[in-house]
Design an enzyme around this catalytic site. Structure first.
Site, PDB file in Angstrom:
ATOM      1  NE  ARG A   1      43.892 125.025  60.279  1.00  0.00           N
ATOM      2  CZ  ARG A   1      44.826 124.184  60.363  1.00  0.00           C
ATOM      3  NH1 ARG A   1      45.009 123.409  58.931  1.00  0.00           N
ATOM      4  NH2 ARG A   1      45.679 123.927  61.186  1.00  0.00           N
TER       5      ARG A   1
ATOM      6  CD  GLU B   1       9.987 120.798  63.813  1.00  0.00           C
ATOM      7  OE1 GLU B   1      10.006 121.903  63.283  1.00  0.00           O
ATOM      8  OE2 GLU B   1      10.512 120.675  64.869  1.00  0.00           O
TER       9      GLU B   1
ATOM     10  CG  HIS C   1      10.266 124.120  68.355  1.00  0.00           C
ATOM     11  ND1 HIS C   1       9.213 124.313  67.120  1.00  0.00           N
ATOM     12  CD2 HIS C   1      10.826 123.461  68.122  1.00  0.00           C
ATOM     13  CE1 HIS C   1       9.586 123.566  66.426  1.00  0.00           C
ATOM     14  NE2 HIS C   1      10.535 122.973  66.689  1.00  0.00           N
TER      15      HIS C   1
ATOM     16  CG  HIS D   1      10.987 117.653  68.387  1.00  0.00           C
ATOM     17  ND1 HIS D   1      11.051 118.765  69.625  1.00  0.00           N
ATOM     18  CD2 HIS D   1      11.074 118.446  67.327  1.00  0.00           C
ATOM     19  CE1 HIS D   1      11.366 119.686  68.963  1.00  0.00           C
ATOM     20  NE2 HIS D   1      11.333 119.711  67.603  1.00  0.00           N
TER      21      HIS D   1
ATOM     22  CE  LYS E   1      20.278 125.520  63.594  1.00  0.00           C
ATOM     23  NZ  LYS E   1      19.571 126.120  65.065  1.00  0.00           N
TER      24      LYS E   1
ATOM     25  CD  GLU F   1      20.164 129.606  64.811  1.00  0.00           C
ATOM     26  OE1 GLU F   1      19.411 129.733  65.968  1.00  0.00           O
ATOM     27  OE2 GLU F   1      20.407 128.711  64.229  1.00  0.00           O
TER      28      GLU F   1
ATOM     29  CG  HIS G   1      12.045 123.593  73.233  1.00  0.00           C
ATOM     30  ND1 HIS G   1      12.445 124.625  72.783  1.00  0.00           N
ATOM     31  CD2 HIS G   1      12.665 122.454  72.399  1.00  0.00           C
ATOM     32  CE1 HIS G   1      13.011 124.196  71.601  1.00  0.00           C
ATOM     33  NE2 HIS G   1      13.010 123.106  71.377  1.00  0.00           N
TER      34      HIS G   1
ATOM     35  CE  LYS H   1      16.590 125.267  58.603  1.00  0.00           C
ATOM     36  NZ  LYS H   1      17.032 123.952  59.510  1.00  0.00           N
TER      37      LYS H   1
ATOM     38  NE  ARG I   1      19.511 129.829  60.400  1.00  0.00           N
ATOM     39  CZ  ARG I   1      19.886 128.757  60.164  1.00  0.00           C
ATOM     40  NH1 ARG I   1      19.387 127.763  60.637  1.00  0.00           N
ATOM     41  NH2 ARG I   1      20.751 128.636  59.245  1.00  0.00           N
TER      42      ARG I   1
ATOM     43  CG  ASN J   1      12.420 128.046  68.235  1.00  0.00           C
ATOM     44  OD1 ASN J   1      12.922 126.803  67.889  1.00  0.00           O
ATOM     45  ND2 ASN J   1      12.673 128.488  69.468  1.00  0.00           N
TER      46      ASN J   1
HETATM   47  P1  NAD Z   1      17.783 110.505  62.989  1.00  0.00           P
HETATM   48  O1  NAD Z   1      18.809 110.945  62.092  1.00  0.00           O
HETATM   49  O2  NAD Z   1      18.263 109.958  64.415  1.00  0.00           O
HETATM   50  O3  NAD Z   1      16.845 109.248  62.433  1.00  0.00           O
HETATM   51  C1  NAD Z   1      16.006 108.459  63.329  1.00  0.00           C
HETATM   52  C2  NAD Z   1      16.072 107.022  63.022  1.00  0.00           C
HETATM   53  O4  NAD Z   1      15.754 106.784  61.810  1.00  0.00           O
HETATM   54  C3  NAD Z   1      17.644 106.376  63.046  1.00  0.00           C
HETATM   55  O5  NAD Z   1      17.380 105.338  63.820  1.00  0.00           O
HETATM   56  C4  NAD Z   1      17.883 106.351  61.702  1.00  0.00           C
HETATM   57  O6  NAD Z   1      18.737 105.333  61.471  1.00  0.00           O
HETATM   58  C5  NAD Z   1      16.567 105.856  61.105  1.00  0.00           C
HETATM   59  N1  NAD Z   1      16.253 106.204  59.376  1.00  0.00           N
HETATM   60  C6  NAD Z   1      17.073 107.257  58.875  1.00  0.00           C
HETATM   61  N2  NAD Z   1      16.522 107.302  57.628  1.00  0.00           N
HETATM   62  C7  NAD Z   1      15.700 106.160  57.574  1.00  0.00           C
HETATM   63  C8  NAD Z   1      14.911 105.537  56.547  1.00  0.00           C
HETATM   64  N3  NAD Z   1      14.947 106.165  55.308  1.00  0.00           N
HETATM   65  N4  NAD Z   1      14.244 104.329  56.871  1.00  0.00           N
HETATM   66  C9  NAD Z   1      14.178 103.997  58.002  1.00  0.00           C
HETATM   67  N5  NAD Z   1      14.893 104.416  58.894  1.00  0.00           N
HETATM   68  C10 NAD Z   1      15.778 105.520  58.824  1.00  0.00           C
HETATM   69  O7  NAD Z   1      16.567 111.398  63.450  1.00  0.00           O
HETATM   70  P2  NAD Z   1      15.946 112.691  62.596  1.00  0.00           P
HETATM   71  O8  NAD Z   1      14.678 112.864  63.178  1.00  0.00           O
HETATM   72  O9  NAD Z   1      16.170 112.501  61.233  1.00  0.00           O
HETATM   73  O10 NAD Z   1      16.694 113.938  63.007  1.00  0.00           O
HETATM   74  C11 NAD Z   1      16.957 114.443  64.429  1.00  0.00           C
HETATM   75  C12 NAD Z   1      18.491 114.764  64.683  1.00  0.00           C
HETATM   76  O11 NAD Z   1      18.441 116.149  63.802  1.00  0.00           O
HETATM   77  C13 NAD Z   1      18.540 115.380  65.972  1.00  0.00           C
HETATM   78  O12 NAD Z   1      19.983 115.072  66.345  1.00  0.00           O
HETATM   79  C14 NAD Z   1      18.253 116.989  65.836  1.00  0.00           C
HETATM   80  O13 NAD Z   1      19.055 117.710  66.934  1.00  0.00           O
HETATM   81  C15 NAD Z   1      19.066 117.140  64.613  1.00  0.00           C
HETATM   82  N6  NAD Z   1      18.276 118.577  63.997  1.00  0.00           N
HETATM   83  C16 NAD Z   1      19.082 119.329  63.355  1.00  0.00           C
HETATM   84  C17 NAD Z   1      18.648 120.462  62.718  1.00  0.00           C
HETATM   85  C18 NAD Z   1      19.666 121.617  61.982  1.00  0.00           C
HETATM   86  O14 NAD Z   1      19.281 122.427  61.603  1.00  0.00           O
HETATM   87  N7  NAD Z   1      20.903 121.146  62.008  1.00  0.00           N
HETATM   88  C19 NAD Z   1      17.258 120.713  62.662  1.00  0.00           C
HETATM   89  C20 NAD Z   1      16.565 119.838  63.346  1.00  0.00           C
HETATM   90  C21 NAD Z   1      16.978 118.742  63.992  1.00  0.00           C
END
Ligand code: NAD
Length: 349
Positions: free
Chosen positions: A113, A177, A239, A255, A135, A219, A243, A209, A232, A236
């Protein structure tokens, strides 16, 4: 090291930003986690990134890619935690990009939990966005991020040295971003975001942020006029078109690149509505070009199709809600005429 506080009352935490910041993990764990914490599960991918939480720990490796951002991965993690005998007195440290912090944060939020989590963010997108704000979530076959929680981390580390190994595509994905934050307040001392060193840029984004999250943790989208700062939905910015481009098939755009086009579109639309002047539109184009990001909708995408997709944006509340720049800054705007959307679209072709 730059320390950015996230002001959330009893859930407040620190974000440490800078080269080599991961080496502060043990001291952050000692400071930020309850002193009852005995052991730490390090949730990560095969990244070759070593961390030392300073207490007994075990590493749990999850696969890469959106397909693995799933309930199955969360279940496997929680089973691993249980087999190791983790209790409510233990914690999670998630080391990776947004995928890992979303999955690791979600697993932490539901295991027993809810146990504490610290994020060590390793991608540009993660550091300026995903790791901050609490999030968490996973995808279902029916759609992205459909299951998740709000679960604030106890601390976040953004080690900018780790960005050096990011594949170029992942770097560009974060840049869109980053460009967005330029228009959401930039640097607290009024310096242009894109003129700063990378650790200062990351810290400036984290500050923005953090301010948004502190004003609108769950949100509620209180927004302008609520007297509680920006909602929040300002995150966006850019976006709506992004999108739509992605839903229409992506056309090979990442993206962050789609967000970049979306920022220029949002500026053109704001000018069309008389909210900003030519110079401000030019600033959008200069910033996006400065990050070497695209400014045009990919060929082959019909305007009608894109505009129809605007209405399916998940942030649509009544009619289509755009997030647009204006005299009072970036804010949600409704009631935009279709003709204005079309005219602005012509200028990003
Ligand atoms: P990711 O976490 O999938 O990483 C992208 C790739 O880079 C992966 O293959 C990973 O293994 C590799 N990688 C990570 N760190 C590395 C490093 N230092 N050196 C080399 N390779 C590395 O992608 P991302 O762009 O970091 O995140 C995207 C995800 O984040 C999505 O699932 C999205 O939905 C989520 N997200 C969440 C929020 C939130 O508020 N929680 C906001 C935006 C995005």
């Amino acid at each position: 090291m730059i320390v950015v506080p996230v002001g959330l009352g009893e859930r407040a935490y620190e974000v440490l930003v800078g080269p080599g910041a991961r080496h502060e993990l043990a001291s952050l764990v000692a400071r930020a986690l309850p002193d009852t914490v005995r052991r730490v599960a390090v949730v990560t991918q095969d990244l070759g990134i070593e961390v030392d939480p300073g207490v007994e720990h075990r590493t749990f490796t999850i696969p890469s890619g959106e397909e693995a951002k799933s309930m199955a991965t969360v279940e496997a993690l929680c089973s691993g935690f249980a087999r190791w005998g983790m209790s409510r007195r233990d914690a999670v440290v998630a080391v990776g990009g947004g995928m890992v912090t979303d999955v690791g944060g979600f697993a932490a939020s539901v295991y027993h939990r809810g146990i504490p989590v610290v994020h060590v963010s390793t991608t540009l997108l993660g550091q300026i966005d995903a790791a901050i704000g609490g999030k968490t979530g996973v995808n279902l076959a029916e759609g992205k991020n459909l299951v998740g929680t709000f679960w604030q981390p106890s601390g976040v580390i953004c080690d900018t040295d780790l960005l050096e190994t990011l594949p170029p595509g992942e770097w560009r994905s974060g840049l869109g971003e980053l460009a967005k934050y330029h228009f959401l307040g930039g640097d607290p001392d009024g310096r242009a975001l894109d003129a700063l060193a990378i650790d200062e840029q990351v810290a400036a984004c984290v500050r923005i942020k953090a301010a948004v999250v502190a004003a609108d943790e769950r949100e509620a989208a209180l927004g302008a006029g609520s007297g509680r700062g920006p909602g929040r939905e300002v995150l966006n910015y850019g976006h709506t078109l992004a999108h739509a481009i992605e839903t229409a098939g992506g056309y090979g755009m990442r993206h962050g690149e789609a967000v970049a086009v979306g920022l220029v579109y949002a500026a053109e639309l704001a000018r069309e509505l008389g909210r900003i002047d030519d110079a401000r539109v030019a600033e959008h184009r200069r910033v996006v070009a400065g990050y070497d990001l695209p400014m045009r909708v990919p060929d082959g995408l019909a305007g009608d199709e894109l505009i129809d997709l605007f209405g399916r944006d998940k942030k649509a509340l009544d009619g289509i809600t755009f997030v647009l720049d204006g005299p009072d800054g970036v804010e949600p705007v409704t009631g935009v005429a279709r003709a204005a959307m079309e005219a602005a679209l012509e200028r990003v072709r």
